[in-house]
Every structure is written in C-alpha cells, then in structure tokens.
Motif scaffolding. Structure first.
Motif, PDB file in Angstrom:
ATOM      1  N   ARG A 145       0.852  -1.224  -0.085  1.00 12.87           N
ATOM      2  CA  ARG A 145      -0.085   0.015  -0.117  1.00 12.87           C
ATOM      3  C   ARG A 145       0.914   1.393   0.136  1.00 12.87           C
ATOM      4  O   ARG A 145       0.605   2.175  -0.730  1.00 12.87           O
ATOM      5  N   ASP A 146       1.843   1.115   1.011  1.00 14.66           N
ATOM      6  CA  ASP A 146       2.961   2.550   0.948  1.00 14.66           C
ATOM      7  C   ASP A 146       3.497   2.665  -0.508  1.00 14.66           C
ATOM      8  O   ASP A 146       3.765   3.795  -0.832  1.00 14.66           O
ATOM      9  N   GLN A 166       2.416   1.630  -3.575  1.00  9.93           N
ATOM     10  CA  GLN A 166       1.759   2.236  -4.614  1.00  9.93           C
ATOM     11  C   GLN A 166       1.279   3.788  -4.099  1.00  9.93           C
ATOM     12  O   GLN A 166       1.186   4.335  -5.140  1.00  9.93           O
ATOM     13  N   LYS A 167       1.229   4.067  -2.842  1.00  8.29           N
ATOM     14  CA  LYS A 167       0.882   5.386  -2.771  1.00  8.29           C
ATOM     15  C   LYS A 167       2.063   6.282  -3.034  1.00  8.29           C
ATOM     16  O   LYS A 167       1.796   7.404  -3.629  1.00  8.29           O
ATOM     17  N   HIS A 168       3.251   6.053  -2.886  1.00  7.50           N
ATOM     18  CA  HIS A 168       4.250   6.659  -3.118  1.00  7.50           C
ATOM     19  C   HIS A 168       4.937   6.484  -4.507  1.00  7.50           C
ATOM     20  O   HIS A 168       5.875   6.964  -4.965  1.00  7.50           O
TER      21      HIS A 168
END
Length: 85
Positions: A43-44, A46-48
């Motif tokens: 998730r992190d 993909q977020k960044h």
C-alpha cells in the motif's frame, strides 16, 4: 514485541510480491513476517509509486524472456528437422 525490518528488506519483499508468481501467503511464510506487514508495504509503495514501476517492468521482462525462450525452442526444433531431411 515485533521485528524491525530494514528499509531495503521491506522494499525487496514488496518487489517480490508484485513481480513474482508466488502467492503473498507463500512470500510471508518464506520470509517469516506477518501478512499485514506485506500489505502495508505494498500500500505504501503504491501510494508513493515506488517499487511498483520496477516490479511492473520486471514482470514484463520476465514474460518477454519466457516468450523468447519458447520461440527459440521452436526454431531449434525446426532447424533439427531441416537438417535431418
């Protein structure tokens, strides 16, 4: 108390999860951490937008490599047939 993993290890686990054919459960089991750690890492990333591009490129290269191997095998088989006739 849980384990503290180095940043490089977390990036590698996420890259492996996104680019390999292994299930996420198998990766978690093999690397010895909990699935929530991997989910959060993905998730992190993909977020960044980190690691994801590398994993996508890696997966595309693996597919291309496999296609080229199959084509090479067919060409070799046909070359052997031509030589025998």
């Amino acid at each position: 108390m849980g384990h503290v993993y180095k940043t490089e290890f977390r990036r590698e686990e996420v890259r492996l999860a996104l680019s390999s054919d292994l299930s996420r459960d198998r990766i978690v089991q093999d690397l010895g951490f909990v699935s929530s750690t991997l989910k959060k890492g993905i998730r992190d990333a993909q977020k960044h937008d980190t690691v994801v591009a590398d994993a996508t490129d890696h997966t595309a290269l693996l597919r291309e490599n496999e296609r080229l191997r199959r084509e090479n095998l067919l060409l070799r088989e046909n070359a052997i047939r031509v030589v025998r006739t």
